[in-house]
Each structure stands twice: as structure tokens, then as C-alpha cells.
Design a protein around this motif. Structure first.
Motif, PDB file in Angstrom:
ATOM      1  N   LEU A   8      61.965 146.223 107.782  1.00  0.00           N
ATOM      2  CA  LEU A   8      61.862 145.530 109.066  1.00  0.00           C
ATOM      3  C   LEU A   8      61.178 144.179 108.929  1.00  0.00           C
ATOM      4  N   PRO A  14      66.572 141.099 112.784  1.00  0.00           N
ATOM      5  CA  PRO A  14      67.610 142.105 112.529  1.00  0.00           C
ATOM      6  C   PRO A  14      68.437 142.423 113.764  1.00  0.00           C
ATOM      7  N   ARG A  16      69.372 144.271 117.063  1.00  0.00           N
ATOM      8  CA  ARG A  16      69.116 145.599 117.599  1.00  0.00           C
ATOM      9  C   ARG A  16      69.294 146.614 116.469  1.00  0.00           C
ATOM     10  N   GLY A  17      68.468 147.652 116.445  1.00  0.00           N
ATOM     11  CA  GLY A  17      68.512 148.569 115.315  1.00  0.00           C
ATOM     12  C   GLY A  17      68.352 150.022 115.714  1.00  0.00           C
ATOM     13  N   TYR A  33      65.093 153.281 118.429  1.00  0.00           N
ATOM     14  CA  TYR A  33      66.005 152.201 118.795  1.00  0.00           C
ATOM     15  C   TYR A  33      65.181 151.031 119.296  1.00  0.00           C
ATOM     16  N   ASN A  86      73.696 150.490 120.988  1.00  0.00           N
ATOM     17  CA  ASN A  86      73.210 149.177 121.407  1.00  0.00           C
ATOM     18  C   ASN A  86      74.032 148.589 122.543  1.00  0.00           C
ATOM     19  N   PHE A 168      68.965 153.586 108.503  1.00  0.00           N
ATOM     20  CA  PHE A 168      68.695 152.471 109.403  1.00  0.00           C
ATOM     21  C   PHE A 168      69.895 151.541 109.406  1.00  0.00           C
ATOM     22  N   HIS A 170      71.521 148.087 111.696  1.00  0.00           N
ATOM     23  CA  HIS A 170      71.184 147.087 112.711  1.00  0.00           C
ATOM     24  C   HIS A 170      72.319 146.088 112.854  1.00  0.00           C
ATOM     25  N   THR A 171      72.205 145.195 113.808  1.00  0.00           N
ATOM     26  CA  THR A 171      73.357 144.343 114.136  1.00  0.00           C
ATOM     27  C   THR A 171      73.522 143.137 113.235  1.00  0.00           C
ATOM     28  N   TYR A 182      75.822 142.820 110.282  1.00  0.00           N
ATOM     29  CA  TYR A 182      75.324 143.784 109.287  1.00  0.00           C
ATOM     30  C   TYR A 182      76.423 144.106 108.279  1.00  0.00           C
ATOM     31  N   LEU A 206      58.087 144.768 113.348  1.00  0.00           N
ATOM     32  CA  LEU A 206      59.082 143.872 113.940  1.00  0.00           C
ATOM     33  C   LEU A 206      58.473 142.499 114.186  1.00  0.00           C
ATOM     34  N   LYS A 211      60.618 140.479 118.986  1.00  0.00           N
ATOM     35  CA  LYS A 211      60.736 141.871 119.437  1.00  0.00           C
ATOM     36  C   LYS A 211      60.591 141.960 120.951  1.00  0.00           C
TER      37      LYS A 211
END
Length: 235
Positions: A8, A14, A16-17, A33, A86, A168, A170-171, A182, A206, A211
Motif C-alpha cells: 500500500l 492505487p 480503489r482496492g 475495501y 468498487n 489484493f 486495485h484499480t 491494474y 494509505l 485516502k
């Protein structure tokens, strides 16, 4: 396997994860999330409880601009299944499974988000917890390296996950303009601590500027009972 906290911290954005895995003591199915934001509209959000799940809500309704891609229900519970996504594909998955479709089949009607030039991937997770058994799936729907004429769909399934391990997805690979989607399989990460220790570790890892909100849930694999933590930057 890599340390989730270090993963992270390795990027400022990153996006949204989703994290899903099993607690180190083998007792809980774990999910997290989080959402981040660069624009004022994206940052103007909080998570609020909604039944057994959560939804996003404008922190300051007067500043809300386009709600289409930022107001949705990221988490819903359907019997023994917990859905985490997400976007509004949470509803697509729940509705599809109610009508006999699988997780993967339900998502065939959806694609990446129509937010050119980023074409943000839709990421989704499905947790199945029933009488001592736990398995999960993750999905990403993305453009073809930024080309919106093709939608690429990937589903990953994990049976009998090991204690202290998770995945994990993420977008975005990191900050940029446009934002790079990603790539690759979900990253194998460690799951450590009780719900409060885990929540604290994720939130503090984050990027402080970007964040916005974090949701964490620990589901007892034997009983199905759960605990939830919600952290919002806007208070």
C-alpha cells in the motif's frame, strides 16, 4: 507473498482496492475495501452502514457534482455470500446470483467504467462462508491497455485459503494521467492482527492526501457472525 502495508505504501494512488483472505489465527474470513480520490468530488465521500452492507454518501451534499460513479453500495450480503466491489456492479452480482447465475456470469453484462480516458477497471470480490468452510473469488473487468473497444474479463478463484494469507486487487498501478489500469493476478499479501490492528495498519499505510474511506470486516468462519470497522477521513 508481500506485506500488505508495504504494498500500500509503494504507490501514492492505487485508487480503489479490495483485500480478501483468512486471519492469521485461522478463525476469520477477512475483507477490506478502500477508496481514494484526487478530485474534490471523489474526496467528498464517506462510508455509511446500509443493512448488512455499506454505501457511499456525499460528505457535503452541496458539493456533490456527478454522483454516477461515486455513489453506490460497495458491500452487500446475500445469504452466505458477501459481495465487495468498487461500483454499482455489487447490485448486478447480487441480482444475478439471486436468479441462479454465478459470480462470473453475473459480471458478463458489465464492463469497465465509462470515465475516459482512464476507463477505470471494475474490481469485485465474492466471499463464501458456510459452516466452517471459506472460499472466495475476485474479478477485474478492464480495457485493452486503454483501448475501450475491447473489454477484458478476468476471474480468480481461491479455495481453502491459508491462515494469514490473502489477495489484493486495485484499480490503478499508480498515479498518472491517464491512470494506468491494474495489471496481473491479485497480489498475494499477508493478513495479520485482529480487526482493529488490521484496520489501523491498512489505514495508516494509505497515502494521507488521497485516502478517503476504509471498510473492514472479520467474519467468523464457524458461526458466520461478523464485526465491521469503518474509517472516514471526512468527519
Amino acid at each position: 507473498m508481500v506485506k500488505l502495508s508495504e504494498e500500500l505504501k509503494s504507490t501514492t494512488y492505487p485508487g480503489r482496492g479490495i483485500v480478501i483472505g483468512r486471519s492469521a489465527d485461522n478463525q476469520y474470513a477477512v475483507t477490506a475495501y478502500f477508496i481514494m480520490g484526487r478530485s474534490e468530488n471523489s474526496r467528498n465521500r464517506v462510508f455509511v452502514e446500509d443493512g448488512e452492507g455499506i454505501r457511499t454518501q456525499a460528505f457535503d451534499p452541496a458539493k456533490l457534482e456527478d454522483p454516477s460513479l461515486i455513489i453506490y453500495a460497495p458491500v452487500r450480503v446475500n445469504h452466505f455470500y458477501t459481495v465487495v466491489t468498487n461500483g454499482d456492479q455489487t447490485d448486478t452480482i447480487v441480482d444475478g446470483m439471486t436468479n441462479g447465475k454465478t459470480f462470473e456470469e453475473s459480471l458478463r453484462s458489465r464492463c469497465f467504467e465509462p470515465d475516459a480516458p482512464n476507463y477505470t477497471p471494475r474490481i469485485s470480490g465474492l466471499m463464501h462462508v458456510l459452516t466452517g468452510n471459506f472460499d472466495y473469488q475476485m474479478s477485474i473487468l478492464k480495457s485493452a491497455n486503454g483501448d475501450p473497444s475491447e473489454c477484458r474479463r478476468y476471474t480468480f478463484s481461491y479455495d481453502n485459503p491459508k491462515a494469514g494469507q490473502g489477495h489484493f486487487i486495485h484499480t490503478y498501478m499508480g498515479d498518472g494521467n491517464p491512470l494506468p489500469s491494474y495489471e496481473g493476478e491479485p497480489t498475494e499479501v499477508d493478513i495479520t492482527g485482529d480487526i482493529d490492528e488490521f484496520t489501523k495498519s491498512v489505514w495508516e499505510s494509505l497515502n494521507e492526501d488521497n485516502k478517503v474511506s476504509l471498510f473492514v470486516r472479520y467474519i467468523d468462519i464457524t458461526t458466520g457472525k461478523y464485526e465491521t470497522r469503518i474509517v472516514n477521513k471526512n468527519k
